[in-house]
Scaffold this motif. Structure first.
Motif, short mmCIF file in Angstrom:
data_model
loop_
_atom_site.label_atom_id
_atom_site.label_comp_id
_atom_site.label_asym_id
_atom_site.label_seq_id
_atom_site.Cartn_x
_atom_site.Cartn_y
_atom_site.Cartn_z
N LEU A 257 0.82 -1.21 0.00
CA LEU A 257 0.00 0.00 0.00
C LEU A 257 0.86 1.27 0.00
O LEU A 257 0.54 2.25 -0.69
CB LEU A 257 -0.93 -0.01 1.22
N ARG B 260 -5.64 2.11 10.56
CA ARG B 260 -6.26 1.57 9.34
C ARG B 260 -7.51 2.33 8.96
O ARG B 260 -7.77 2.58 7.77
CB ARG B 260 -6.59 0.08 9.54
N THR C 193 -7.90 4.40 5.44
CA THR C 193 -8.95 4.04 4.47
C THR C 193 -9.58 5.30 3.86
O THR C 193 -9.77 5.39 2.65
CB THR C 193 -10.04 3.19 5.15
N TYR D 48 -7.01 6.93 1.57
CA TYR D 48 -6.85 6.18 0.33
C TYR D 48 -7.95 6.53 -0.66
O TYR D 48 -7.71 6.72 -1.86
CB TYR D 48 -6.88 4.69 0.65
N SER E 178 -3.42 9.22 4.77
CA SER E 178 -2.98 7.88 4.38
C SER E 178 -1.53 7.58 4.70
O SER E 178 -1.18 6.46 5.11
CB SER E 178 -3.22 7.66 2.88
N LEU F 115 -0.64 4.62 7.44
CA LEU F 115 -0.24 3.37 6.79
C LEU F 115 1.09 2.86 7.32
O LEU F 115 1.26 1.66 7.57
CB LEU F 115 -0.15 3.57 5.27
N THR G 55 -6.02 -2.00 -5.32
CA THR G 55 -5.32 -2.31 -4.06
C THR G 55 -6.12 -1.93 -2.82
O THR G 55 -5.72 -2.29 -1.70
CB THR G 55 -3.96 -1.58 -4.02
N LEU H 290 -6.41 -2.98 2.32
CA LEU H 290 -6.53 -2.27 3.60
C LEU H 290 -7.28 -3.10 4.64
O LEU H 290 -6.96 -3.05 5.83
CB LEU H 290 -7.25 -0.94 3.38
#
Length: 519
Positions: free
Chosen positions: A271, A330, A334, A337, A373, A377, A494, A498
Motif C-alpha cells: 500500500l 487503518r 482508508t 486512500y 494515508s 499506513l 489495491t 486495507l
C-alpha cells in the motif's frame, strides 16, 4: 527549548532532502542549455540523486549502529551541504552528476535518521504526534520542490536551487552538533564486534542501483533496444535474487528481510508502494500538465499547490492526535486512500478549459488523501512488529515508498509515449479533407493569417501546421488524462488490501519502539 531546536533542525534536514528530489525537475531545460548538453544527458542529474538515495536508505540502520546515530546524521548533513555547493558551482555535466550522487548519499540519512531523532524528542504518549509532524515533511517536501524551483528558475540562475541549501545546511550542522545528544550506547561502540555484511551491501547497491537506472532511463533509451538497459536488467535480476537468498541465509544480514513474513508489514509495504506511486507521479504529472497544456508559468504552477499543502498542514496534527488517542490507523488510512483515488479520478476528467479553482480543488483533495494515508499506513504496517524488528520495518517502508515513486514516474513516461501517437491518430481520423468542419477551421485560420500580410499559399501551409499542433496538444492532454485513469485503477485494485491489515491500535509500547527505530 532544546527539544524544539532539535525538532526544527531534524524536520528542516528531512524537508531539505525531499525538496531536492523534485526541485530540479522544473529547471531541466535551463540547466541543459547552460551546460550545452541534451535533455537526455541532463536527466542524469535526477537519476544519479535517485540512485544514491534509494541505495542508502535501507543501509541506514547498519550505518547508524556502526558509526553512531549522531555521528552519522551530522556527517550526512555535512556531506549533503558540501555536495549542494559542488552542484551550484558545477560547470560541466560529469561534475554536476557526481555532486548530485554525493548529495543523494548524504540525503538518505537526512530522511531516515531524522524520524528517529524526532521521536526521541517527544514523550512516549506524544510520539504519534511526532510521527504526524515528520509526515508533513515527507509530503510537503516533494510538493514545495517544484514551487521553489519554479520561483528560482523564473527569477534567478538555476545554481541557486543548490546554493539555497548551503546556509540552511550549515545552520542544521551546527545545531545538530550542539543540541542532539548521543544515546548511551553510542559512547561505547565496539566496531570490532559488528559483523559487516559486505556481500549484502554490494549486492543491494548493484541491484537497487540498476533497478533505479532502468526505471529512470528506460523510456528515454527505448527500453530493451538499448544494450545498457539490457545489461542493467540482467544485473538487477541476478543481484537482487542473490541478495534475497544471501540475506535470508546469514544470521546478521545488512537488511533483515525476514520481517516481511509479518502480514501487516508485507501488505502495508504494498500500500505504501501505491502511495509512493500516487505521490511522486502526481508531483511529476501536475507541472507538466498545467505548463505544457494550459500554459502556466513555473511560478503560477507552484502557487496552485499552496492551498493543497495548507490543507495537509492543517490535517496532519489532527491525524497525530487521533492515533495517539487510540483511533486505529487503518480506519484513518482508508479515508485517505479513497480521497487520493478521488483526486486521480478528478484529474482524469478535466479539460483544456479547467479553471485554477478546479485544479486547486483537486489538489486540496490530494492534500487530504496524503495527510490521512501516509503516516497511518506506516504506523499500521509496523504495529505488529517486535521492538527489535521496528528499525528494519520502517527502513523497508521508506525504501518501498521511494521505489514506488520511481516506478510510477517510469510507468508514466512509458504510458504517455505509447498513448500519444494512438490518441493523435484517433483525433486525426476525424479531420478528413472533405469534412466541412475541418475546411471551415482551415479557412478561418488562413483568412486570419492573410489579414496579417501572409500570402495565401503560405497561409494555407501554416494553417495545416497549426491544426497539426492543435491535434498534438489535444492528444497530449488525452494521454495525461489516461495516466490519471490508470492511477485511479491502481488505488481501486489495491483498496481491498486495507481490510486485510490487522486492526491494531498504536500503543505507547509500539510508539516507543518506532521511536527507537532511528528512522
Amino acid at each position: 527549548m532544546k527539544r524544539w531546536i532539535v525538532v526544527i533542525t531534524v524536520i528542516t534536514a528531512a524537508v531539505m532532502e525531499l525538496i531536492d528530489t523534485s526541485i530540479v525537475n522544473v529547471g531541466i531545460y535551463q540547466m541543459a542549455g547552460n551546460l550545452g548538453v541534451t535533455i537526455e544527458d541532463i536527466s542524469w542529474v535526477i537519476t544519479s540523486y535517485a540512485i544514491a538515495n534509494v541505495i542508502i536508505i535501507p543501509l541506514t540502520g547498519f550505518l547508524q549502529n556502526y558509526f553512531g546515530r549522531k555521528n552519522y546524521f551530522v556527517a550526512s548533513i555535512a556531506l549533503f551541504t558540501f555536495a549542494s555547493y559542488l552542484c551550484g558551482i558545477a560547470d560541466t555535466l560529469p561534475l554536476l552528476v557526481l555532486a548530485r550522487f554525493l548529495q543523494g548519499v548524504g540525503g538518505g540519512a537526512l530522511l531516515s535518521v531524522s524520524q528517529g531523532l524526532l521521536y526521541d524528542s517527544f514523550p512516549i504518549h506524544q510520539r504519534a504526534i511526532a510521527s504526524a509532524v515528520f509526515g508533513m515533511g515527507i509530503v510537503l517536501g516533494p510538493t514545495f520542490g517544484p514551487t521553489l524551483g519554479g520561483y528560482i528558475i523564473d527569477n534567478y540562475h538555476w545554481s541557486w536551487m543548490f546554493f539555497i541549501n548551503v546556509p540552511i545546511g550549515i545552520v542544521a550542522f551546527l545545531l545538530s552538533y550542539i543540541y542532539i545528544d548521543k544515546k548511551p550506547e553510542e559512547h561505547h561502540i565496539d566496531r570490532s564486534k559488528i559483523k559487516i555484511d559486505y556481500l549484502g551491501i554490494v549486492l543491494l547497491s548493484i541491484g537497487i542501483g540498476c533497478l533505479q537506472y532502468v526505471l529512470e532511463r528506460g523510456e528515454a533509451n527505448d527500453w530493451f533496444e538499448d544494450p545498457t538497459i539490457v545489461i542493467c536488467t540482467i544485473a538487477l535480476i541476478v543481484s537482487l535474487t542473490s541478495f534475497i537468498w544471501w540475506e535470508l541465509k546469514i544470521p546478521n544480514p545488512v537488511v533483515n528481510l525476514r520481517v516481511l513474513k509479518n502480514r501487516n508489514l508485507l501488505l502495508g509495504s504494498i500500500l505504501v508502494f501505491v502511495i509512493g506511486i500516487g505521490l511522486f507521479t502526481s508531483v511529476f504529472m501536475y507541472p507538466l500538465f498545467v505548463q505544457r497544456i494550459i500554459g502556466y508559468t513555473a511560478t503560477q504552477t507552484g502557487l496552485l499547490l499552496i492551498p493543497g499543502a495548507g490543507i495537509t498542514l492543517f490535517i496532519f496534527p489532527i491525524v497525530g492526535r487521533l492515533i495517539s488517542k487510540g483511533v486505529p490507523p487503518r480506519s484513518i488510512a482508508t479515508v485517505g486512500y479513497l480521497a487520493f483515488a478521488l483526486f486521480c479520478y478528478q484529474m482524469s476528467i478535466i479539460d483544456l478549459n479547467a479553471s485554477p479553482a478546479i485544479l486547486m480543488g483537486a489538489l486540496m483533495i490530494r492534500g487530504v488523501g496524503l495527510a490521512l494515508s501516509n503516516v497511518p499506513l506506516i504506523n499500521q504496517s509496523i504495529s505488529t512488529l517486535t521492538p527489535q524488528e521496528m528499525p528494519m520495518g520502517i527502513a523497508i517502508t521508506n525504501m518501498i515508498r521511494q521505489i514506488g515513486g520511481a516506478v510510477g514516474v517510469a510507468l508514466v513516461n512509458t504510458y504517455i509515449a505509447q498513448r500519444l501517437p494512438l490518441n493523435a491518430m484517433n483525433l486525426s481520423a476525424h479531420l478528413q479533407p472533405g469534412d466541412m468542419l475541418t475546411q471551415e477551421r482551415l479557412t478561418t485560420m488562413s483568412q486570419g493569417l492573410i489579414a496579417r500580410g501572409i500570402n495565401p499559399l503560405d497561409a494555407l501551409q501554416l494553417s495545416y501546421g497549426n491544426l497539426n499542433l492543435a491535434v498534438q496538444k489535444q492528444a497530449l492532454m488525452l494521454s495525461y488524462l489516461d495516466v490519471f485513469q490508470v492511477a485511479t485503477m491502481f488505488f481501486i485494485v489495491t483498496f481491498p488490501l486495507l481490510f486485510l491489515l490487522e486492526k491494531k491500535k498504536m500503543t505507547p509500547q509500539t510508539a516507543k519502539a518506532a521511536a527507537d527505530a532511528s528512522h
